[in-house]
Design an enzyme around this catalytic site. Structure first.
Site, mmCIF file in Angstrom:
data_model
loop_
_atom_site.group_PDB
_atom_site.id
_atom_site.type_symbol
_atom_site.label_atom_id
_atom_site.label_comp_id
_atom_site.label_asym_id
_atom_site.label_seq_id
_atom_site.Cartn_x
_atom_site.Cartn_y
_atom_site.Cartn_z
ATOM 1 N N CYS A 78 0.761 -1.415 0.074
ATOM 2 C CA CYS A 78 0.172 -0.130 -0.104
ATOM 3 C C CYS A 78 0.861 1.050 0.143
ATOM 4 C CB CYS A 78 -0.919 0.154 1.174
ATOM 5 S SG CYS A 78 -1.784 1.547 1.605
ATOM 6 N N CYS A 102 -8.122 -2.060 7.225
ATOM 7 C CA CYS A 102 -7.279 -0.966 7.552
ATOM 8 C C CYS A 102 -7.324 -0.494 8.896
ATOM 9 C CB CYS A 102 -7.222 0.233 6.397
ATOM 10 S SG CYS A 102 -5.940 1.646 6.842
ATOM 11 N N GLN A 104 -12.845 17.306 8.595
ATOM 12 C CA GLN A 104 -11.738 16.403 9.081
ATOM 13 C C GLN A 104 -12.165 15.028 9.133
ATOM 14 O OE1 GLN A 104 -8.792 17.824 9.081
ATOM 15 N NE2 GLN A 104 -8.737 19.854 9.422
ATOM 16 N N CYS A 107 -2.328 21.988 6.711
ATOM 17 C CA CYS A 107 -2.173 20.715 6.750
ATOM 18 C C CYS A 107 -0.574 20.126 5.852
ATOM 19 C CB CYS A 107 -3.350 19.708 5.972
ATOM 20 S SG CYS A 107 -3.414 20.102 4.379
#
Length: 425
Positions: A57, A134, A258, A383
């Protein structure tokens, strides 16, 4: 008469003694293949990751680093990018670094052998890595994705193949509200045709009665964006509601919200506290999205002007203002830079500017407009430390000083970090 020895042959006695010696040596030595096998097992034991998908991944690059080391690296990155402008505080950590993502996206397609798969794109490519569970995603959301994948065959639905243009399902997105528990399922299709969509939705809700709404999103192009612009509600209201900092928010499939709900509360409280609001201030909430920051700060301000260029997001923001019954918040569907320039031309200003731009950072036009309007304080939420440092250079050269930068670990196991910066004139 002595016997004639055959050319190239050793006497039997000597050969027997020599073979006996070789056998002893072989007994003392372990087979090379066995040594190699044990060495490989030792290496596998050392290199085994906490996540079985991490090697393929490539998303959680810090999955096997101790948390203290992760936080140290993130603080160092922020210091490298913005430390020259002022002090950087310790990273605000999370209590539980697992299962924090309230938005889960799984792409559907074919593997190299032509078999249908669902999962995530391998980092830097369009190859789909099948991921069933995940460690940073909401577990219920992962289970819903797998059940959708499992239903395709029984409903004779094919995944989309960009090479041929055939197939229906391109992706699935699940959004889970942290406080209310509501769940929005968005099924992305290659066109408006979705055979047996109603029966498919009924079966999915039977398997997961916790689902609040199901939406078909139509994406009829092969761009890198996951979602298209057209939608059809298949079940429920077409959106979910969640609570953040005591306020309610309506969230649709394309809303910016978010992904880490618990850390978002910390992030917004840090930003609002940094502004030092007294209840008399006029706030400009730029890049407001669905209005989260301005709405959360509304009870500490006299007036909030929320500005968002995206018309759909601005519509959601306006709905959220009404949902919370706020009379002191106004939403404008405009470009924030032009909006500030118009305010300055009319001799108007704001006491505090909240800005939360995308990863690419702010624009030159926006920063120039901010310097013209000259609010007393700017609270910059970023961010991306790199673009934050670039923008701080412009603002500090324009007369502002960075009082502090507070990194917030919004994305455990991932290199990204959110940062709140307070700038004053």
């Amino acid at each position: 008469m002595k016997e004639r020895r055959e050319a190239g042959r050793e006497p039997e006695r000597k050969r027997a003694y020599k073979n006996k010696g070789n056998a002893k040596k072989r007994a003392d030595q372990k087979p090379a293949s066995l040594e190699s096998e044990k060495k490989e097992k030792r290496e596998i034991k050392v290199k085994r990751s906490a996540c079985p998908y991490s090697a393929k991944c490539g998303g959680c690059t810090m999955i096997d680093l101790p948390m203290e080391e992760q936080l140290a690296k993130k603080k160092a990155w922020v210091e490298e990018c913005v430390g020259a402008f002022g002090p950087v505080e310790p990273v605000v950590r999370t209590k539980n670094p697992y299962r924090y993502r309230n938005k889960v996206t799984s792409v559907f397609g074919l593997d190299r052998k032509g078999h249908p798969v669902c999962g995530v794109y391998r980092r830097g490519s369009r190859e789909i890595v099948p991921v069933k569970d995940c460690l940073i995603e909401n577990k219920r959301a992962d289970e819903i994705v797998q059940d959708i994948y499992g239903l395709l065959a029984s409903f004779k639905l094919r995944v989309y193949d960009p090479a041929t243009g055939f197939g229906t399902v391109k992706a699935v997105q699940i959004r889970t509200a942290h406080v209310t528990g509501e769940i929005l399922v968005t099924i992305v299709t290659a066109g408006p045709v979705f055979p047996s969509r109603n029966n498919f939705s009924k079966e999915l809700v039977r398997l997961h009665p916790e689902i609040t709404s199901i939406v078909q999103n139509i994406k009829d192009n092969d761009s890198s964006m996951i979602l298209g612009t057209r939608e059809k509600v298949l079940y429920g209201r077409g959106f979910i509601t969640d609570e953040l900092c005591g306020r309610k928010f309506r969230i649709s499939s394309r809303s910016f919200y978010q992904v880490n709900s618990l850390q978002t509360e910390k992030l917004y409280n840090i930003a609002i506290d940094a502004a030092g609001l007294t209840g008399k201030e006029r706030i400009l909430d730029a890049y407001c999205g669905i209005g989260t920051i301005g709405i959360c700060a509304a009870d500490r301000a006299k007036e909030v002007l929320s500005v968002e260029l995206n018309a759909d997001a601005a519509q959601d923001a306006d709905a959220n203002v009404r949902l919370n019954g706020l009379a002191n918040v106004t939403v404008y569907a405009e470009d924030a830079g032009r909006f500030m320039q118009e305010m300055a031309a009319q001799k108007e200003s704001a006491d505090v500017l909240f800005m939360d731009p995308p990863r690419s950072g702010s624009t030159e036009e926006f920063l120039e407009a901010a310097l013209v309007m000259r609010p007393s304080k700017i609270v910059y939420i970023s961010c991306n430390p790199k673009t934050l440092g670039r923008d701080l250079k412009v603002l500090t050269e324009g007369g502002y000083r960075m009082k502090k930068a507070v990194p917030v670990d919004m994305f455990p196991f991932v290199e990204d970090v959110e940062t709140v910066c307070l700038l004053c004139r």
